[in-house]
Write a protein that holds these residues in place. Sequence first.
Motif, PDB file in Angstrom:
ATOM      1  N   TYR A   1      60.211  33.454 -48.110  1.00  0.00           N
ATOM      2  CA  TYR A   1      59.756  34.853 -48.011  1.00  0.00           C
ATOM      3  C   TYR A   1      60.641  35.840 -47.337  1.00  0.00           C
ATOM      4  N   GLU A   2      60.465  36.932 -47.878  1.00  0.00           N
ATOM      5  CA  GLU A   2      61.304  38.187 -47.068  1.00  0.00           C
ATOM      6  C   GLU A   2      60.261  38.932 -46.326  1.00  0.00           C
ATOM      7  N   ALA A   3      60.632  39.056 -45.164  1.00  0.00           N
ATOM      8  CA  ALA A   3      59.862  39.874 -44.420  1.00  0.00           C
ATOM      9  C   ALA A   3      60.120  40.740 -43.428  1.00  0.00           C
ATOM     10  N   THR A   4      59.574  41.774 -42.793  1.00  0.00           N
ATOM     11  CA  THR A   4      59.983  42.514 -41.589  1.00  0.00           C
ATOM     12  C   THR A   4      58.990  42.316 -40.485  1.00  0.00           C
ATOM     13  N   ILE A   5      59.544  42.125 -39.300  1.00  0.00           N
ATOM     14  CA  ILE A   5      58.539  41.764 -38.156  1.00  0.00           C
ATOM     15  C   ILE A   5      58.886  43.084 -37.187  1.00  0.00           C
TER      16      ILE A   5
ATOM     17  N   VAL B   1      60.982  47.701 -32.372  1.00  0.00           N
ATOM     18  CA  VAL B   1      62.271  46.973 -33.076  1.00  0.00           C
ATOM     19  C   VAL B   1      61.566  46.490 -34.404  1.00  0.00           C
ATOM     20  N   ASP B   2      62.377  46.517 -35.515  1.00  0.00           N
ATOM     21  CA  ASP B   2      62.014  45.958 -36.827  1.00  0.00           C
ATOM     22  C   ASP B   2      63.348  45.096 -37.070  1.00  0.00           C
ATOM     23  N   VAL B   3      62.585  43.788 -37.276  1.00  0.00           N
ATOM     24  CA  VAL B   3      63.650  42.733 -37.821  1.00  0.00           C
ATOM     25  C   VAL B   3      63.434  42.132 -39.205  1.00  0.00           C
ATOM     26  N   THR B   4      64.401  42.252 -40.024  1.00  0.00           N
ATOM     27  CA  THR B   4      64.165  41.674 -41.371  1.00  0.00           C
ATOM     28  C   THR B   4      64.717  40.358 -41.414  1.00  0.00           C
ATOM     29  N   VAL B   5      63.900  39.400 -42.166  1.00  0.00           N
ATOM     30  CA  VAL B   5      64.286  38.132 -42.071  1.00  0.00           C
ATOM     31  C   VAL B   5      64.094  37.481 -43.351  1.00  0.00           C
ATOM     32  N   THR B   6      64.509  36.292 -43.631  1.00  0.00           N
ATOM     33  CA  THR B   6      64.275  35.389 -44.865  1.00  0.00           C
ATOM     34  C   THR B   6      63.923  34.142 -43.999  1.00  0.00           C
ATOM     35  N   VAL B   7      62.624  33.660 -44.493  1.00  0.00           N
ATOM     36  CA  VAL B   7      62.087  32.411 -44.029  1.00  0.00           C
ATOM     37  C   VAL B   7      61.778  31.320 -45.089  1.00  0.00           C
TER      38      VAL B   7
ATOM     39  N   HIS C   1      53.924  41.946 -34.835  1.00  0.00           N
ATOM     40  CA  HIS C   1      53.269  41.841 -36.214  1.00  0.00           C
ATOM     41  C   HIS C   1      54.289  42.017 -37.543  1.00  0.00           C
ATOM     42  N   LEU C   2      53.516  41.820 -38.645  1.00  0.00           N
ATOM     43  CA  LEU C   2      54.165  41.840 -39.645  1.00  0.00           C
ATOM     44  C   LEU C   2      54.164  43.265 -40.530  1.00  0.00           C
ATOM     45  N   THR C   3      54.971  43.813 -40.911  1.00  0.00           N
ATOM     46  CA  THR C   3      55.164  44.964 -41.659  1.00  0.00           C
ATOM     47  C   THR C   3      55.346  44.900 -43.318  1.00  0.00           C
ATOM     48  N   VAL C   4      56.043  43.985 -43.369  1.00  0.00           N
ATOM     49  CA  VAL C   4      56.483  43.595 -44.841  1.00  0.00           C
ATOM     50  C   VAL C   4      56.437  42.167 -45.002  1.00  0.00           C
ATOM     51  N   LEU C   5      55.972  41.786 -46.379  1.00  0.00           N
ATOM     52  CA  LEU C   5      56.121  40.550 -46.696  1.00  0.00           C
ATOM     53  C   LEU C   5      56.404  40.443 -48.150  1.00  0.00           C
ATOM     54  N   ARG C   6      57.246  39.580 -48.640  1.00  0.00           N
ATOM     55  CA  ARG C   6      57.567  39.307 -49.980  1.00  0.00           C
ATOM     56  C   ARG C   6      57.587  37.844 -50.202  1.00  0.00           C
ATOM     57  N   ARG C   7      56.763  37.303 -50.984  1.00  0.00           N
ATOM     58  CA  ARG C   7      57.296  35.863 -51.502  1.00  0.00           C
ATOM     59  C   ARG C   7      58.115  35.782 -52.640  1.00  0.00           C
ATOM     60  N   THR C   8      59.310  35.306 -52.235  1.00  0.00           N
ATOM     61  CA  THR C   8      60.414  35.036 -53.497  1.00  0.00           C
ATOM     62  C   THR C   8      60.576  33.820 -54.092  1.00  0.00           C
ATOM     63  N   ALA C   9      59.863  32.790 -53.771  1.00  0.00           N
ATOM     64  CA  ALA C   9      60.042  31.454 -54.333  1.00  0.00           C
ATOM     65  C   ALA C   9      58.955  30.601 -54.008  1.00  0.00           C
ATOM     66  N   SER C  10      58.653  29.809 -55.010  1.00  0.00           N
ATOM     67  CA  SER C  10      57.507  28.631 -54.677  1.00  0.00           C
ATOM     68  C   SER C  10      57.980  27.329 -55.285  1.00  0.00           C
ATOM     69  N   GLY C  11      58.534  26.473 -54.600  1.00  0.00           N
ATOM     70  CA  GLY C  11      59.042  25.441 -55.164  1.00  0.00           C
ATOM     71  C   GLY C  11      60.080  25.756 -56.199  1.00  0.00           C
ATOM     72  N   PRO C  12      60.011  25.278 -57.305  1.00  0.00           N
ATOM     73  CA  PRO C  12      61.054  25.468 -58.219  1.00  0.00           C
ATOM     74  C   PRO C  12      60.972  26.794 -58.952  1.00  0.00           C
ATOM     75  N   PHE C  13      59.987  27.653 -58.786  1.00  0.00           N
ATOM     76  CA  PHE C  13      59.821  29.037 -59.356  1.00  0.00           C
ATOM     77  C   PHE C  13      60.147  30.128 -58.550  1.00  0.00           C
ATOM     78  N   SER C  14      60.726  30.978 -59.015  1.00  0.00           N
ATOM     79  CA  SER C  14      61.489  32.293 -58.282  1.00  0.00           C
ATOM     80  C   SER C  14      60.731  33.501 -58.812  1.00  0.00           C
ATOM     81  N   VAL C  15      60.678  34.488 -57.882  1.00  0.00           N
ATOM     82  CA  VAL C  15      60.208  35.762 -58.688  1.00  0.00           C
ATOM     83  C   VAL C  15      61.338  36.438 -59.466  1.00  0.00           C
TER      84      VAL C  15
END
Length: 305
Positions: A76-80, A172-178, A202-216
Amino acid sequence: MSPRAPDADVPPGLLLVDKAGGMTSHDVVARARRVLSVRKVGHAGTLDPMATGLLVLGVGAATRLLGYVGGHDKTYEATIRLGQTTVTDDREGEVLATTSAAHLDDVAIRAALAAQTGPLQQVPSSVSAVKVEGRRSYDRVRAGEAVELAPRSVTVHRLDVYRVERPTPELVDVTVTVSCTAGTYIRAIARDAGAALGVGGHLTVLRRTASGPFSVERAAPVEEAGAALAAGGGEGFLPLTQAATTVFPTRTVTAEESRALGYGQRVPATGAAGLHAAVDPEGRLVALLEDAGTTARVAVGFPPA
């Protein structure tokens, strides 16, 4: 208007959908059903309405793969946002408290997030899809019930901090990849890191970029992915055999073995642990096989259409 096609006329496969924000996973499934005029569509793991990104759908016989696809690791890519707590642990919920995060430096922020990696006992948000005595937790909360969910064992493999910004002096907004195991709540990471820092989060942005072998990167909006399936190929669509062999090692079977598997009979063992995708000489997915001693048994069968 074109006539409705029966389910059998639509090729089975996986749709790799880039979900738009504001839609539930059920909304996406319903839209795919309308686009394809089929009933048998399911998804491999939900995404919150706020979230965008990869949602894997199965169509027709490919729905039999979904139970195996959904358990893979996710990215995931997210902003906390630090300095506020909300009832849902994301931006869609009512703000419960605001506490200045002005005193926090980057070192403290990074340390709190680093503590959210590795094996964790994570308590899901009470406003989640977790079932409590047969009912979704969020339904119980909306009915006015107090819900306390049990901790779950999850693993956060990696949490990379890319950017620390201060949209206001107090926040404070923190951009992360999890990168994490299935079932991990990124909202809970935001909540727990904020709690550890004493300011809430709390979370302000959430984007799933991969699930197993599948990519967005290979995904498409649901209408385009559905059109690709109907056309027999295109961005956002993986035919059944390709989908299975993307997830599982391939075992090529003879025509005779294919017939035996079609009757539920066993064939010689694969010699390797785990499920294998059995593919016949014509390239058709016959079954998912699993070794049981000296033979391999059918775990999931895929009869000819």
